[in-house]
Design an enzyme around this catalytic site. Sequence first.
Site, PDB file in Angstrom:
ATOM      1  N   ASP A  63      -5.912   1.688  -3.850  1.00  0.00           N
ATOM      2  CA  ASP A  63      -7.175   1.532  -3.136  1.00  0.00           C
ATOM      3  C   ASP A  63      -7.514   2.782  -2.333  1.00  0.00           C
ATOM      4  O   ASP A  63      -8.567   2.841  -1.680  1.00  0.00           O
ATOM      5  CB  ASP A  63      -7.173   0.282  -2.249  1.00  0.00           C
ATOM      6  CG  ASP A  63      -6.177   0.347  -1.094  1.00  0.00           C
ATOM      7  OD1 ASP A  63      -5.304   1.242  -1.087  1.00  0.00           O
ATOM      8  OD2 ASP A  63      -6.275  -0.507  -0.192  1.00  0.00           O
ATOM      9  N   SER A  92       0.829  -1.201   0.000  1.00  0.00           N
ATOM     10  CA  SER A  92       0.000   0.000   0.000  1.00  0.00           C
ATOM     11  C   SER A  92       0.866   1.254   0.000  1.00  0.00           C
ATOM     12  O   SER A  92       1.640   1.473  -0.919  1.00  0.00           O
ATOM     13  CB  SER A  92      -0.967  -0.025   1.184  1.00  0.00           C
ATOM     14  OG  SER A  92      -1.878   1.032   1.131  1.00  0.00           O
ATOM     15  N   ASP A 131      -1.047   0.933  -4.326  1.00  0.00           N
ATOM     16  CA  ASP A 131      -1.875  -0.130  -4.901  1.00  0.00           C
ATOM     17  C   ASP A 131      -3.243   0.369  -5.331  1.00  0.00           C
ATOM     18  O   ASP A 131      -4.100  -0.420  -5.718  1.00  0.00           O
ATOM     19  CB  ASP A 131      -2.008  -1.298  -3.936  1.00  0.00           C
ATOM     20  CG  ASP A 131      -2.861  -0.986  -2.720  1.00  0.00           C
ATOM     21  OD1 ASP A 131      -2.798   0.160  -2.236  1.00  0.00           O
ATOM     22  OD2 ASP A 131      -3.582  -1.880  -2.238  1.00  0.00           O
ATOM     23  N   ASP A 161      -2.488   5.981  -3.801  1.00  0.00           N
ATOM     24  CA  ASP A 161      -1.347   5.356  -3.137  1.00  0.00           C
ATOM     25  C   ASP A 161      -0.803   4.258  -4.043  1.00  0.00           C
ATOM     26  O   ASP A 161      -1.234   4.116  -5.196  1.00  0.00           O
ATOM     27  CB  ASP A 161      -1.763   4.820  -1.770  1.00  0.00           C
ATOM     28  CG  ASP A 161      -2.782   3.690  -1.863  1.00  0.00           C
ATOM     29  OD1 ASP A 161      -3.451   3.566  -2.908  1.00  0.00           O
ATOM     30  OD2 ASP A 161      -2.924   2.933  -0.885  1.00  0.00           O
TER      31      ASP A 161
END
Length: 517
Positions: free
Chosen positions: A247, A107, A245, A243
Site C-alpha cells: 500500500d 505493513s 503489503d 512495502d
Amino acid sequence: MNTRLHHLAEAHNARFGTSGVRGLVSDLSDAVCYAYAQAFLRSIATDSARVVVGHDLRPSSPRIAAACIQAIRDAGREAVFVGALPTPALAYYCALQRAPGIVVTGSHIPFDRNGIKFYRADGEIDKADEQAILDAEVPVPDALSPAPLPAVDAAALEAYVARYTDFFGIGALAGMRVALYEHSSVARDVLRTVFERLGAEVLSLGRTDTFVPIDTEAVRAEDIAQARAWAQAHRFDAIVSTDGDADRPLIGDETGTWLRGDVVGILCAQYLHADVVVTPVSSNTAVEKCGAFRQVLRTRIGSPYVIAGMDAQRGAGRVVGYEANGGFLLGSDVEYGEAIGASAAETASVGAGSVGTGGFGSAEVATDGPEATQKCLPAGAARLKALPTRDSLLPMLALLAMARAKGCPVSQLADALPRRFTASDRIQNVPTEFSRALIARLQQTPAEAAALMAPDAGDVIAIDTTDGLRTSFATGEIVHLRPSGNAPELRCYAEAADEPRARALCDACLARIAASA
C-alpha cells in the site's frame, strides 16, 4: 467464554495503531485474532453474509488469517479467501463486492510483528469504528483449532489488474523498461503482470523468501546503495518496489535514486489534475507552494485521518490524498480525459527520441495534432473508480505515464516544484512513553526544543501540535518529532531548501535525542 475485546487487547499488547491492529507475533495468538475478527463482525460488519480475507507474505500471516476465517465461519458467515495479495487489491474487491474485508499484514514493520486491518464495504474503518470494535463483547473458545485455509479465489487479483490496465490502456508503457525490486513484497508478481500488460519490459531484481521490512519513509542504507548499483549495471527508466503489503510505493528514477513519497504524492496529484489534496502535516510544504491545487487540507498522520479529510471534501471536485510514505488515496472518480500528464501544447513541443538513460527513447512521442493530446491520456476505460485507501500502483503508473507524456526522464519530473526537500528516519526500540514525555516537555520549553531539534536553525517561529511536535525555525527549516503509531519508534521528519541539509537536520536531531536518552 465472553469477554470485552478491550481487556483482551490490553492484556496481549495487541492494540490499534496508526492504521490497523499491531503487535508482536507472540502476542497475536489465535484467540486474540479470533476475538478481533468476531468483534469486527459484531460491531461493524453486522449485516454482511460474506467477508473477504487476505494476507501478506509474512511467515505468521497465514496462521492469523486462518484464525480470522474460523471466527467468520463460527459467526455463520462465508469467508471469501483471496490469498496473498496487496492490501489495496483487497480493499478494491471489497468495494466491488459490497462486502467487508480483513487483511492480515504488518505493513513495513519487522517480521516479528504483524497486524490486522479491517475494511467496511465502503472503505477502511475509522477511529470511531476502532473504538466500537474494542467495546464489543466477544466469545473466545477455551480450545481454538482453526481449520486449514481454503482454496484461493483469484477474482480479487484479476479485478485489481483490470482496474489499471483498462484505464491506462494496453501498451500505454510500450518501450519503457522498469526494474522491479521484488524482495518479499506481496505485490511482486502482480506488479510484473500489470507493467507487462501495459507494454513495459520488466527486469526482476532482489527477490527473496525472507521477509524484508521495507519502510518507504526511512529507506535503508543498503537499499539506497543497491538501487544505485543496479542503475549502473542495468538500463531502466525507473525502479519500483513497495512495502510488505504494497500500500506504499518506493519509486526510483533512471539513476537509482529513490524519490520521496511526499514528492511522489504531489506529482501523482498533478497528473490526475486534483482540485483538493488531503495530506498529513508531515508532508513536504511544496504541495502548497507549487500552487497547483485549489485547496490543501492537512491532517494527523495515518490513513484514517486522510480518509476523513477526503470525506469532508466530497463534492468539491477531484479529491485525492497521499501520505509522506507515498501511499496514494483516490477520493473521487477520475473521468476519462481528466488525467493528463502534460497539456497538448507541452507534448507537442517534445521531439521523439532518447530522453533518458533508460528505454524511453524507443517509444515515440507524438509531436503534433490530435495524437499528441491522446498520448497524454489513458487509452482505456472511461473512469477510474475512487479507492480511498493507500495504494502503491497508481502513483507508479502515473509517474511513468507523466514521464512518457512530457518526454523526460523520471529524474526531471520534480524539477518544476519549489525547492523544498524532506528527510525522515527513526530511533527504534524507544518506549512510546519516553517519546510522549519528551514531546510534552519540548512543547512547554521552546528554547529546549530549539537546542535539541535544530540549534543552528535560528529562533522557533511556529509550533504545530497537530500530530507530535512540528517546529518551524527562522531559517524556514522544519523539524518534526512524533512517536510511531505502529511500533516503539520515535520518528523525525525534517524539511529544508536542499536535500543534504534536510538529511543533516534529521540525523543530528535523532543523534542528540539518542545521546540524551
